[in-house]
Write an enzyme that holds these catalytic residues in place. Structure first.
Site, PDB file in Angstrom:
ATOM      1  N   ARG A  63       5.201   1.379  -5.882  1.00  0.00           N
ATOM      2  CA  ARG A  63       5.884   3.224  -5.815  1.00  0.00           C
ATOM      3  C   ARG A  63       5.423   4.168  -5.535  1.00  0.00           C
ATOM      4  O   ARG A  63       4.333   4.468  -4.645  1.00  0.00           O
ATOM      5  CB  ARG A  63       5.896   3.500  -7.954  1.00  0.00           C
ATOM      6  CG  ARG A  63       7.181   2.096  -8.486  1.00  0.00           C
ATOM      7  CD  ARG A  63       7.136   2.581  -9.796  1.00  0.00           C
ATOM      8  NE  ARG A  63       7.817   3.881 -10.105  1.00  0.00           N
ATOM      9  CZ  ARG A  63       7.253   5.270 -10.438  1.00  0.00           C
ATOM     10  NH1 ARG A  63       5.887   5.112 -10.751  1.00  0.00           N
ATOM     11  NH2 ARG A  63       8.355   6.265 -10.312  1.00  0.00           N
ATOM     12  N   LYS A  77      -4.471  -1.742 -15.766  1.00  0.00           N
ATOM     13  CA  LYS A  77      -3.222  -1.810 -14.950  1.00  0.00           C
ATOM     14  C   LYS A  77      -3.521  -3.093 -14.171  1.00  0.00           C
ATOM     15  O   LYS A  77      -3.763  -3.709 -13.637  1.00  0.00           O
ATOM     16  CB  LYS A  77      -3.265  -1.018 -14.259  1.00  0.00           C
ATOM     17  CG  LYS A  77      -1.240  -1.337 -13.160  1.00  0.00           C
ATOM     18  CD  LYS A  77      -1.126  -0.239 -12.345  1.00  0.00           C
ATOM     19  CE  LYS A  77       0.269  -0.039 -11.376  1.00  0.00           C
ATOM     20  NZ  LYS A  77       1.508   0.197 -10.693  1.00  0.00           N
ATOM     21  N   ARG A 126       0.093  10.984 -15.530  1.00  0.00           N
ATOM     22  CA  ARG A 126      -1.261  10.023 -15.455  1.00  0.00           C
ATOM     23  C   ARG A 126      -1.454  10.615 -16.685  1.00  0.00           C
ATOM     24  O   ARG A 126      -1.447  11.862 -17.735  1.00  0.00           O
ATOM     25  CB  ARG A 126      -1.866  10.239 -14.928  1.00  0.00           C
ATOM     26  CG  ARG A 126      -2.398  11.621 -14.147  1.00  0.00           C
ATOM     27  CD  ARG A 126      -3.418  11.604 -12.958  1.00  0.00           C
ATOM     28  NE  ARG A 126      -2.360  11.172 -12.014  1.00  0.00           N
ATOM     29  CZ  ARG A 126      -3.227  10.568 -11.008  1.00  0.00           C
ATOM     30  NH1 ARG A 126      -4.127   9.765 -11.266  1.00  0.00           N
ATOM     31  NH2 ARG A 126      -2.262  10.044  -9.636  1.00  0.00           N
TER      32      ARG A 126
HETATM   33  C1  BTN Z   1       3.431  -0.238  -8.259  1.00  0.00           C
HETATM   34  O1  BTN Z   1       3.082  -0.527  -9.508  1.00  0.00           O
HETATM   35  O2  BTN Z   1       3.512   0.681  -7.417  1.00  0.00           O
HETATM   36  C2  BTN Z   1       4.822  -0.993  -7.927  1.00  0.00           C
HETATM   37  C3  BTN Z   1       4.101  -2.918  -7.607  1.00  0.00           C
HETATM   38  C4  BTN Z   1       5.327  -3.983  -7.488  1.00  0.00           C
HETATM   39  C5  BTN Z   1       5.090  -4.716  -6.348  1.00  0.00           C
HETATM   40  C6  BTN Z   1       5.843  -5.500  -5.858  1.00  0.00           C
HETATM   41  S1  BTN Z   1       5.048  -6.800  -5.492  1.00  0.00           S
HETATM   42  C7  BTN Z   1       6.444  -7.632  -5.086  1.00  0.00           C
HETATM   43  C8  BTN Z   1       7.384  -6.819  -4.663  1.00  0.00           C
HETATM   44  N1  BTN Z   1       7.257  -7.052  -3.342  1.00  0.00           N
HETATM   45  C9  BTN Z   1       6.682  -5.865  -2.895  1.00  0.00           C
HETATM   46  O3  BTN Z   1       6.573  -5.690  -1.341  1.00  0.00           O
HETATM   47  N2  BTN Z   1       6.164  -4.950  -3.864  1.00  0.00           N
HETATM   48  C10 BTN Z   1       6.589  -5.124  -5.077  1.00  0.00           C
END
Ligand code: BTN
Length: 323
Positions: free
Chosen positions: A121, A186, A319
């Site tokens: 994100r 996390k 946070r």
């Molecule tokens: C976050 O916490 O920032 C979200 C992370 C999301 C990661 C997943 S892995 C599978 C899918 N493909 C990606 O490029 N991102 C999500």
């Protein structure tokens, strides 16, 4: 069984080494029909993708990290009604799913052992080592719900948390809007993306990254955790993926019919920041307040000077304020 399966030499080498025994470079070269120098560069490639390999002169190469490749036929059999697209390495499973979305009639699971450009994100990268963690996207073509999208990513976070608690009997929490926490660290993240008109029906990509058998080598954050470290053993990623998708299908179905209100109290029960002082970052704006959980639409309730404000999702970060 509907599987699109793309393997690679990384796959074959990891499969060979994952028996935990030593394999000499000479025999690997002979088995694979490649040169010794190609074996060496394949070993380097796996190491660069986070696989810890022991090299002992006279014995060869060995991996004994305990993780296994995903069992794609088992996953596909257990998830009938779902198209499974497995690529050993891709840029991002969300992109992989999006590329297929227009031709897809039924839901798709896009899954890979390694993403070279995994996305998180708020423009962050998502790192995950080869064949150790879960990186996948559950894509629903032509998704439509009268209740709108708000709250959906919270439902996804809740669904993953409940699956982990059910399967491993561990306390797993959620952090607004869609992180999954274990022991205040996390464990997993969710990236929801849509393609199409969000006022009508659209293709919905639910991307999930979960640290299962290894902390990502390239992750520079200190506040992350993996399941194997908490449970003290390597985890069967295929069985876990199946359990997550089954619960996700059930929870998304409930969300589409009844809305987030059905999940409000369950989500609040797992909220790791409940009643704590938090800082919300929305672009250049920072708001500090006490987190009072979510309302029936999934908005965060932030109490500040005795007044409650509602914070809606999007490019927001939350946070805890320490000290
Ligand atoms: C976050 O916490 O920032 C979200 C992370 C999301 C990661 C997943 S892995 C599978 C899918 N493909 C990606 O490029 N991102 C999500």
């Amino acid at each position: 069984m509907e599987i699109t399966w793309v393997k690679s030499q990384d796959y074959n080498l990891f499969e060979l080494l994952s028996d935990g025994e030593f394999h000499s470079g000479e025999l690997i070269a002979e088995n694979f029909g490649i040169t010794r120098s190609r074996v060496w560069s394949l070993i380097n490639s796996l190491e660069n993708k986070g696989v810890l390999i022991s090299r002992v002169r006279g014995k060869g190469y060995k991996y004994n990290g305990g993780s296994k490749l995903l069992d794609v036929p088992k996953i596909s059999d257990a998830l009938s009604g779902l198209q499974v697209n497995y690529i050993v390495e891709c840029s991002s499973t969300n992109d992989m799913a999006r590329d297929e979305a227009e031709n897809q009639i039924k839901p798709l699971l896009a899954v890979s052992e390694y993403q070279s450009g995994g996305r998180g994100r708020r423009g962050r990268a998502w790192a995950s080592d080869f064949a150790h963690n879960l990186t996948f996207t559950y894509m629903i073509p032509n998704f439509y719900t009268e209740n709108g999208l708000e709250g959906l990513s919270l439902v996804v976070g809740y669904s993953i948390a409940r699956t982990l608690s059910e399967k491993f009997n561990v306390g797993v929490g959620v952090k607004w809007p869609n992180d999954i926490f274990i022991n205040q660290l996390k464990l997993a993240g969710v990236l929801v993306e849509v393609q199409g008109d969000i006022t009508g029906s659209y293709n919905l990509m639910i991307g999930i990254g979960l640290n299962v058998n290894k902390l990502p080598k390239l992750d520079d954050r200190i506040d992350v955790q993996s399941l194997n470290r908490v449970l003290g053993k390597a985890i069967d990623r295929s069985a876990l993926l199946i359990a997550i998708i089954k619960n996700l299908m059930e929870d998304i179905d409930t969300f589409s019919r009844l809305g987030f209100v059905e999940f409000k109290s369950k989500w609040n029960d797992l909220d790791v920041f409940s009643n704590q002082e938090v800082q919300v970052q929305q672009g250049d704006r920072t708001v500090v307040g006490i987190s009072r959980g979510v309302d029936s639409s999934g908005a965060l309730i932030l109490e500040h000077n005795g007044c409650n404000t509602l914070v809606h999702g999007g490019e927001v970060s939350l946070r805890k304020v320490y000290g």
